[in-house]
Design an enzyme around this catalytic site. Structure first.
Site, PDB file in Angstrom:
ATOM      1  N   ARG A  15      10.897  -6.288  -1.131  1.00  0.00           N
ATOM      2  CA  ARG A  15      11.975  -5.642  -0.397  1.00  0.00           C
ATOM      3  C   ARG A  15      11.509  -4.281   0.059  1.00  0.00           C
ATOM      4  O   ARG A  15      10.724  -3.629  -0.622  1.00  0.00           O
ATOM      5  CB  ARG A  15      13.168  -5.375  -1.334  1.00  0.00           C
ATOM      6  CG  ARG A  15      13.888  -6.540  -1.835  1.00  0.00           C
ATOM      7  CD  ARG A  15      14.992  -6.245  -2.856  1.00  0.00           C
ATOM      8  NE  ARG A  15      15.028  -4.916  -3.461  1.00  0.00           N
ATOM      9  CZ  ARG A  15      15.966  -4.020  -3.206  1.00  0.00           C
ATOM     10  NH1 ARG A  15      16.926  -4.255  -2.349  1.00  0.00           N
ATOM     11  NH2 ARG A  15      15.957  -2.853  -3.816  1.00  0.00           N
TER      12      ARG A  15
ATOM     13  N   ARG B 287      18.484   1.919   4.602  1.00  0.00           N
ATOM     14  CA  ARG B 287      19.858   2.418   4.458  1.00  0.00           C
ATOM     15  C   ARG B 287      20.395   2.839   5.811  1.00  0.00           C
ATOM     16  O   ARG B 287      19.829   3.745   6.435  1.00  0.00           O
ATOM     17  CB  ARG B 287      19.887   3.616   3.522  1.00  0.00           C
ATOM     18  CG  ARG B 287      19.520   3.250   2.112  1.00  0.00           C
ATOM     19  CD  ARG B 287      19.641   4.456   1.207  1.00  0.00           C
ATOM     20  NE  ARG B 287      19.177   4.120  -0.130  1.00  0.00           N
ATOM     21  CZ  ARG B 287      19.002   4.996  -1.095  1.00  0.00           C
ATOM     22  NH1 ARG B 287      19.252   6.279  -0.894  1.00  0.00           N
ATOM     23  NH2 ARG B 287      18.567   4.626  -2.285  1.00  0.00           N
TER      24      ARG B 287
ATOM     25  N   ARG C 288      -3.271   0.556 -14.453  1.00  0.00           N
ATOM     26  CA  ARG C 288      -3.509   1.296 -13.214  1.00  0.00           C
ATOM     27  C   ARG C 288      -3.396   2.759 -13.563  1.00  0.00           C
ATOM     28  O   ARG C 288      -2.630   3.159 -14.431  1.00  0.00           O
ATOM     29  CB  ARG C 288      -2.467   0.939 -12.143  1.00  0.00           C
ATOM     30  CG  ARG C 288      -2.820  -0.314 -11.392  1.00  0.00           C
ATOM     31  CD  ARG C 288      -2.130  -0.392 -10.039  1.00  0.00           C
ATOM     32  NE  ARG C 288      -0.687  -0.296 -10.118  1.00  0.00           N
ATOM     33  CZ  ARG C 288       0.033   0.637  -9.499  1.00  0.00           C
ATOM     34  NH1 ARG C 288      -0.551   1.575  -8.771  1.00  0.00           N
ATOM     35  NH2 ARG C 288       1.349   0.644  -9.608  1.00  0.00           N
TER      36      ARG C 288
ATOM     37  N   ARG D 203       0.303  11.821  -2.835  1.00  0.00           N
ATOM     38  CA  ARG D 203       1.427  12.733  -2.684  1.00  0.00           C
ATOM     39  C   ARG D 203       1.127  14.067  -3.357  1.00  0.00           C
ATOM     40  O   ARG D 203       0.172  14.187  -4.132  1.00  0.00           O
ATOM     41  CB  ARG D 203       2.720  12.145  -3.223  1.00  0.00           C
ATOM     42  CG  ARG D 203       2.668  11.733  -4.664  1.00  0.00           C
ATOM     43  CD  ARG D 203       4.026  11.166  -5.064  1.00  0.00           C
ATOM     44  NE  ARG D 203       4.070  10.911  -6.479  1.00  0.00           N
ATOM     45  CZ  ARG D 203       5.178  10.718  -7.168  1.00  0.00           C
ATOM     46  NH1 ARG D 203       6.349  10.765  -6.570  1.00  0.00           N
ATOM     47  NH2 ARG D 203       5.147  10.472  -8.455  1.00  0.00           N
TER      48      ARG D 203
ATOM     49  N   GLU E  85      -1.720  14.135  -6.194  1.00  0.00           N
ATOM     50  CA  GLU E  85      -1.799  12.884  -6.971  1.00  0.00           C
ATOM     51  C   GLU E  85      -2.656  11.865  -6.220  1.00  0.00           C
ATOM     52  O   GLU E  85      -2.437  11.621  -5.039  1.00  0.00           O
ATOM     53  CB  GLU E  85      -0.364  12.358  -7.156  1.00  0.00           C
ATOM     54  CG  GLU E  85      -0.254  11.206  -8.110  1.00  0.00           C
ATOM     55  CD  GLU E  85       1.205  10.834  -8.381  1.00  0.00           C
ATOM     56  OE1 GLU E  85       2.064  11.722  -8.541  1.00  0.00           O
ATOM     57  OE2 GLU E  85       1.485   9.626  -8.419  1.00  0.00           O
TER      58      GLU E  85
ATOM     59  N   TYR F 287       5.920  -1.588 -18.585  1.00  0.00           N
ATOM     60  CA  TYR F 287       6.432  -0.367 -17.979  1.00  0.00           C
ATOM     61  C   TYR F 287       7.887  -0.186 -18.408  1.00  0.00           C
ATOM     62  O   TYR F 287       8.706  -1.090 -18.280  1.00  0.00           O
ATOM     63  CB  TYR F 287       6.345  -0.388 -16.443  1.00  0.00           C
ATOM     64  CG  TYR F 287       6.894   0.910 -15.910  1.00  0.00           C
ATOM     65  CD1 TYR F 287       6.109   2.052 -15.900  1.00  0.00           C
ATOM     66  CD2 TYR F 287       8.233   1.020 -15.509  1.00  0.00           C
ATOM     67  CE1 TYR F 287       6.628   3.273 -15.494  1.00  0.00           C
ATOM     68  CE2 TYR F 287       8.754   2.232 -15.102  1.00  0.00           C
ATOM     69  CZ  TYR F 287       7.940   3.352 -15.087  1.00  0.00           C
ATOM     70  OH  TYR F 287       8.449   4.560 -14.699  1.00  0.00           O
TER      71      TYR F 287
ATOM     72  N   ASP G 159      11.050   2.649 -17.972  1.00  0.00           N
ATOM     73  CA  ASP G 159      11.581   3.946 -17.577  1.00  0.00           C
ATOM     74  C   ASP G 159      12.072   4.643 -18.842  1.00  0.00           C
ATOM     75  O   ASP G 159      12.278   3.996 -19.873  1.00  0.00           O
ATOM     76  CB  ASP G 159      12.735   3.778 -16.571  1.00  0.00           C
ATOM     77  CG  ASP G 159      12.232   3.804 -15.128  1.00  0.00           C
ATOM     78  OD1 ASP G 159      11.202   4.450 -14.875  1.00  0.00           O
ATOM     79  OD2 ASP G 159      12.884   3.173 -14.269  1.00  0.00           O
TER      80      ASP G 159
END
Ligand code: FAD
Length: 370
Positions: free
Chosen positions: A169, A173, A246, A277, A303, A351, A353
């Site tokens: 996806r 918006r 990674r 970034r 980064e 992973y 959060d």
């Protein structure tokens, strides 16, 4: 003898240690690093709370977790709204009406939707690679300027050589909402994450610079049970092979000026700029110190995506078939270790959060400490 030895003072270890103490258990925490807080560690530089292991933005829809963690810190109103820089053109992220207005001059949602629909038509078959997949989702202009270069830097490969399934996806918006996370609660702990973890660990014995793996037997003898939040493959001396990760690499710089880019995150979406970034840490707390004073300097981190090799800092687990199968085998070994509980992002090779790792530690605490 302690009831529990907790290996690792990251969020998982700190939440468990807190709960164990609260339940009247004796507990000791060790960490191989010279600081607490694991990957959410923040270090103060010139009054700025620097996120040493990458940008950490707390966001959750879980009211229970929010009510729990806010006992240990007050959170500010930070909202993540990254900006993309494509060869000097700035775009609002995630893709929204500000982005479409800048890209095409369109003003209404209908015009934006029509433009995207028209460009999506370029792909009239099942996408065979990531490039075709992205164009079929958002059209060529957005793909070329905002997806292509960034994705190629992240994966170190051309989008035409990457499989389509990597991107399921690409949210679009048709509103002016540029709040990246759709979360009920969001913010940064005032005073930094380290202080929040310090509060979790209040009154608990913590020993730093202690690598459990070096002296496993000795450490195991300290407690009835061990909560281990280090890497599961390291626990078993990599006997079945290395799990892969990674990685990201940061180049940090303290600048003698108050404002570098005016935002926490600016993504460089062209292929030529080598970094993905730049983070400017002071904007997590609106450029102010704890007393509301403007900070005269700024601290930035460039980064880079980097290949991981054994010995590097493990960041993101690789959830491909090979690594999942290897983890399953380590998991079988772990299940036979009666005295050891494996938890957290490294112990479970997944992973998490921050809110999910807190929920997981609370869940385990409830079962273990009942
Ligand atoms: P860790 O924080 O890694 O803690 C494990 C601890 O164990 C470490 O302190 C380590 O030193 C110690 N340890 C390991 N081995 C040993 C040993 N042998 N002996 C002694 N000690 C040992 N989540 C969000 O919700 N929002 C974000 O914006 C976000 N950004 C992220 C950005 C990046 C780049 C990454 C990689 C993750 C991000 N996360 C984010 C996820 C977040 O970092 C994790 O949820 C959290 O750090 C997991 O906590 P943990 O306790 O499981 O692991």
């Amino acid at each position: 003898m302690y009831d529990y030895l907790v290996v690792g003072s990251g969020l998982y270890g700190a939440v468990f240690a807190h709960e164990a103490k609260k339940a009247g258990k004796s507990v000791i925490v060790i960490d191989k690093r010279s600081n607490i807080a694991g990957n959410v560690y923040t270090e103060k530089v010139e009054g700025i709370n620097v996120h040493k292991y990458g940008a950490h933005i707390f966001h959750t829809n879980n009211t229970e977790v929010w009510n729990y963690i806010t006992q240990f810190a007050t959170f500010n109103r930070f909202t993540n709204s990254p900006v993309a820089n494509y060869k000097g053109e700035l775009y609002s992220m995630p893709f929204n009406m500000y982005t479409f207005n800048k890209m095409w001059g369109v003003v209404t949602p209908e015009e934006a939707a029509a433009k995207i629909e028209e460009q999506k038509k370029e792909i009239n078959h099942e996408p065979t690679n990531l490039e075709e997949q992205a164009i079929s989702l958002v059209g060529r202009d957005i793909y070329e300027k905002l997806v292509k270069g960034y994705t190629e830097k992240q994966w170190g490969r051309d989008c035409k050589e990457l499989p389509a399934f990597i991107i399921n996806r690409l949210p679009v918006r048709l509103s002016f909402d540029n709040n990246y996370f759709n979360a009920l609660y969001q913010g940064i702990p005032v005073g930094g994450y380290t202080k929040m973890v310090e509060n979790l660990l209040e009154g608990i014995e913590v020993r730093l610079n202690c690598d459990y793996i070096d002296k496993k037997k000795e450490y195991n003898a300290l407690a009835e049970k061990v909560v281990y939040t280090g890497a599961i493959d390291a626990f078993f001396d990599y006997s079945l092979g290395n799990l892969e990760y990674r990685s990201v690499r940061f180049e940090n710089e303290l600048l003698d000026k108050p404002n570098f880019q005016g935002n926490v995150a600016v993504n460089y979406t062209d292929r030529e700029t080598p970094w993905t970034r730049i983070l400017e840490h002071k904007w997590f707390e609106f450029g102010k110190d704890e007393n509301g004073n403007d900070l005269p300097k700024t601290y930035i981190s460039r980064e880079y995506s980097s290949e991981w090799k054994p010995g590097d800092e493990p960041y993101y687990p690789v959830n491909d078939k090979k690594n999942c199968e290897l983890y399953k085998k380590y998991r079988e070994l772990a299940d036979k270790e009666g005295k050891i509980i494996f938890g957290g992002r490294l112990g479970e090779y997944r992973y998490y959060d921050m809110d999910a790792v807190i929920a997981s530690a609370l869940d385990m605490s409830e079962k273990e400490l009942e």
